[in-house]
Design a protein around this motif. Structure first.
Motif, PDB file in Angstrom:
ATOM      1  N   LEU A 106       0.823  -1.208   0.000  1.00 25.49           N
ATOM      2  CA  LEU A 106       0.000   0.000   0.000  1.00 25.49           C
ATOM      3  C   LEU A 106       0.859   1.261   0.000  1.00 25.49           C
ATOM      4  CD1 LEU A 106      -2.876  -1.050   2.435  1.00 25.49           C
ATOM      5  CD2 LEU A 106      -2.832  -1.140  -0.059  1.00 25.49           C
ATOM      6  N   TRP A 121      -4.488   7.057   6.400  1.00 31.91           N
ATOM      7  CA  TRP A 121      -5.481   6.515   5.463  1.00 31.91           C
ATOM      8  C   TRP A 121      -5.230   5.031   5.207  1.00 31.91           C
ATOM      9  CZ3 TRP A 121     -10.073   6.583   3.942  1.00 31.91           C
ATOM     10  CH2 TRP A 121     -10.478   6.082   2.701  1.00 31.91           C
ATOM     11  N   GLU A 124      -6.720   3.201   8.001  1.00 30.09           N
ATOM     12  CA  GLU A 124      -8.179   3.155   7.888  1.00 30.09           C
ATOM     13  C   GLU A 124      -8.616   2.104   6.870  1.00 30.09           C
ATOM     14  OE1 GLU A 124     -11.985   6.100   6.910  1.00 30.09           O
ATOM     15  OE2 GLU A 124     -10.053   6.978   7.496  1.00 30.09           O
ATOM     16  N   LEU A 125      -7.890   2.010   5.768  1.00 28.74           N
ATOM     17  CA  LEU A 125      -8.190   0.982   4.765  1.00 28.74           C
ATOM     18  C   LEU A 125      -7.995  -0.418   5.335  1.00 28.74           C
ATOM     19  CD1 LEU A 125      -6.499   2.488   1.567  1.00 28.74           C
ATOM     20  CD2 LEU A 125      -8.952   2.252   1.980  1.00 28.74           C
ATOM     21  N   LEU A 129     -11.272  -2.842   5.772  1.00 35.86           N
ATOM     22  CA  LEU A 129     -11.360  -4.019   4.907  1.00 35.86           C
ATOM     23  C   LEU A 129     -10.941  -5.306   5.623  1.00 35.86           C
ATOM     24  CD1 LEU A 129      -9.975  -2.425   1.625  1.00 35.86           C
ATOM     25  CD2 LEU A 129     -12.323  -3.190   2.037  1.00 35.86           C
ATOM     26  N   ARG A 149      -8.997  -8.367  -0.963  1.00 36.62           N
ATOM     27  CA  ARG A 149      -9.120  -7.194  -0.099  1.00 36.62           C
ATOM     28  C   ARG A 149      -7.960  -6.225  -0.317  1.00 36.62           C
ATOM     29  NH1 ARG A 149     -11.874  -9.104   5.544  1.00 36.62           N
ATOM     30  NH2 ARG A 149     -12.851 -11.002   4.777  1.00 36.62           N
ATOM     31  N   ALA A 153      -7.904  -2.266  -1.423  1.00 31.34           N
ATOM     32  CA  ALA A 153      -7.183  -1.236  -0.680  1.00 31.34           C
ATOM     33  C   ALA A 153      -6.219  -0.483  -1.594  1.00 31.34           C
ATOM     34  CB  ALA A 153      -6.423  -1.866   0.487  1.00 31.34           C
ATOM     35  N   LEU A 156      -7.923   2.113  -3.608  1.00 34.41           N
ATOM     36  CA  LEU A 156      -8.459   3.240  -2.841  1.00 34.41           C
ATOM     37  C   LEU A 156      -7.385   4.076  -2.158  1.00 34.41           C
ATOM     38  CD1 LEU A 156     -11.464   1.442  -1.092  1.00 34.41           C
ATOM     39  CD2 LEU A 156     -11.511   2.792  -3.182  1.00 34.41           C
ATOM     40  N   VAL A 157      -6.125   3.664  -2.272  1.00 32.47           N
ATOM     41  CA  VAL A 157      -5.076   4.263  -1.439  1.00 32.47           C
ATOM     42  C   VAL A 157      -4.845   5.741  -1.758  1.00 32.47           C
ATOM     43  CG1 VAL A 157      -3.034   3.757  -2.860  1.00 32.47           C
ATOM     44  CG2 VAL A 157      -2.864   3.653  -0.363  1.00 32.47           C
ATOM     45  N   LYS A 159      -7.276   7.828  -2.582  1.00 26.73           N
ATOM     46  CA  LYS A 159      -8.579   8.474  -2.379  1.00 26.73           C
ATOM     47  C   LYS A 159      -9.198   8.963  -3.699  1.00 26.73           C
ATOM     48  CE  LYS A 159      -7.671  10.009   2.361  1.00 26.73           C
ATOM     49  NZ  LYS A 159      -7.640  11.149   3.305  1.00 26.73           N
ATOM     50  N   PHE A 183     -17.970  -1.046   3.585  1.00 32.07           N
ATOM     51  CA  PHE A 183     -16.920  -0.043   3.458  1.00 32.07           C
ATOM     52  C   PHE A 183     -17.158   0.848   2.235  1.00 32.07           C
ATOM     53  CE2 PHE A 183     -12.547   1.405   2.471  1.00 32.07           C
ATOM     54  CZ  PHE A 183     -12.238   1.974   3.699  1.00 32.07           C
TER      55      PHE A 183
END
Length: 319
Positions: A106, A121, A124-125, A129, A149, A153, A156-157, A159, A183
Motif C-alpha cells: 500500500l 489513510w 483506515e483501509l 477491509l 481485499r 485497498a 483506494l489508497v 482516495k 466499506f
C-alpha cells in the motif's frame, strides 16, 4: 441559472473493434451514457457483452476505436495522467507482488501517485477491509479472499473520487462481501465517491445501485433507475421445488435451477392457472411460494429479448 455538475464519467459514442481472421469483432458499438458524481452505478451484462472492454478503455488499458471517455472532464487518452488520478480500479484478476507485505504494497501504491504521509489513510483501509491483522504478512501468505481485499485497498489508497469495481466479489466468501459493501457504501455516502460496479450477483446490484446500464453484444439495451427497471417486471413469480419433469408448456416458461422452478405470473388469475395446470399434470411439488419479481427476472427478460435491439437512452445518457 444553476450550471449542472460535470459527470463523474462520460462515455461518448464509444466503439471498439478487434481484428480477427474471420472478420472484425465489434466488442462495443456507439456506447453513450453518463455517470453522475456520487452515483452508485451498475453495469450489467452476460459474459462477452463488452463490460470489461468498456472498463479497460475507461482505465486506459485499451484504446477505443472511436469515441471518447472522460473522467471529471479529463479525456482518458489525451489527458491520461489527470484522468487516471481520478480513478481507483479493482480488476477481476488477482494481481500482486509476492515480495512485499500488505502494508508495504500500500505504501508503494501511494508512491505511484506521489503521495507522502499516507499512513493514517492506509490504517483506515486496513481496518475497514479487515486487513489490520494481516498488515505485516507477505502477500504470498494470503488466501485468495485476503488478496482480493488488498487489491481493493490498493485501488483506494490515493482516495480516488471514482471507484471502479470489476466483479469484486467473484469467488469470495460471504464475510468479505459484507465487509466490502459496508466499506464502499460508507465511502459513497460519507465522501461522495462515485462507484461503478460490474457484477454477476444481481442481488448486489439491486441492493446497491441507484441506476443501471445493461449491455448485450456491445450495445446498451437498458439504462434506467433500478426502481424503474424493477417496475417493468412481471409483478409475481411462482416458485417451487420438484423432482419431476415439467409439462412442455410449463417448461417453456420456466427458469429451472436444479430442483427449483420459477414461473412468471402477472396476477392472481395467472397464479391460479399455473397451479391448476400443475395439479392437472400430476406434478408433485414442495415449498410453493409467490414472490415479487427481482432484477434477475428483469435481466433475463431483457437479454432474451435484446437481439438486434438498438441502444436505449435513459436518464443521464448523452444526447
Amino acid at each position: 441559472m444553476v450550471t449542472p455538475a460535470m459527470p463523474a464519467v462520460s462515455f461518448q459514442n464509444v466503439s471498439k473493434t478487434f481484428p480477427a481472421s474471420r472478420g472484425d469483432i465489434h466488442a462495443l458499438s456507439d456506447v453513450s451514457f453518463d455517470i453522475e458524481q456520487g452515483e452508485f452505478f451498475g453495469l450489467l451484462g452476460p459474459n462477452g457483452a463488452g463490460k470489461t472492454t468498456l472498463i479497460s478503455i475507461l482505465a486506459g488499458l485499451t484504446r477505443a476505436s472511436r469515441g471518447h471517455v472522460l473522467v471529471h472532464g479529463k479525456d482518458v487518452q489525451s489527458d491520461y495522467q489527470a484522468a487516471r488520478r481520478q480513478l481507483g480500479v479493482v480488476p477481476q484478476e488477482l494481481v500482486f507482488d509476492p515480495f512485499f507485505s500488505v502494508r508495504e504494497s500500500l505504501k508503494i501504491q501511494s508512491g505511484y501517485f506521489g503521495i507522502r504521509g499516507n499512513a493514517a489513510w492506509i490504517d483506515e483501509l486496513l481496518e475497514g477491509l479487515g486487513l489490520a491483522d494481516k498488515a505485516g504478512a507477505n502477500m504470498r501468505q494470503l488466501s485468495g479472499g485476503m488478496k482480493r481485499r488488498v487489491l481493493i485497498a490498493q485501488a483506494l489508497v490515493h482516495k480516488p473520487p471514482v471507484i471502479v469495481l470489476d466483479e469484486p466479489t467473484a469467488g469470495v466468501d460471504v464475510e468479505l462481501r459484507q465487509t466490502l459493501w459496508k466499506f464502499i457504501s460508507d465511502l459513497n455516502k460519507r465522501m461522495g465517491s462515485t462507484v461503478l460496479l460490474t457484477t454477476h450477483y444481481l442481488e448486489e446490484a439491486e441492493a446497491l445501485c441507484g441506476r443501471i446500464a445493461m449491455l448485450k453484444n456491445g450495445r446498451v439495451v437498458a439504462l434506467e433507475a433500478t426502481s424503474e427497471l424493477l417496475s417493468r417486471a412481471s409483478s409475481n413469480v411462482l416458485r417451487f421445488k420438484t423432482d419431476q419433469a415439467l409439462p412442455l408448456d410449463l417448461n417453456q416458461l420456466a427458469r429451472v435451477t436444479g430442483r427449483v422452478v420459477q414461473l412468471p405470473a402477472h396476477d392472481a388469475l395467472e397464479v391460479e392457472r399455473l397451479l391448476a395446470r400443475m395439479r392437472e399434470s400430476g406434478l408433485t411439488v414442495q415449498d410453493v411460494e409467490i414472490r415479487k419479481a427481482d432484477l434477475e427476472d428483469v435481466f433475463l427478460d431483457l437479454m432474451q429479448g435484446a437481439r438486434g435491439v438498438p441502444q436505449v437512452r435513459g436518464e443521464g445518457a448523452s444526447a
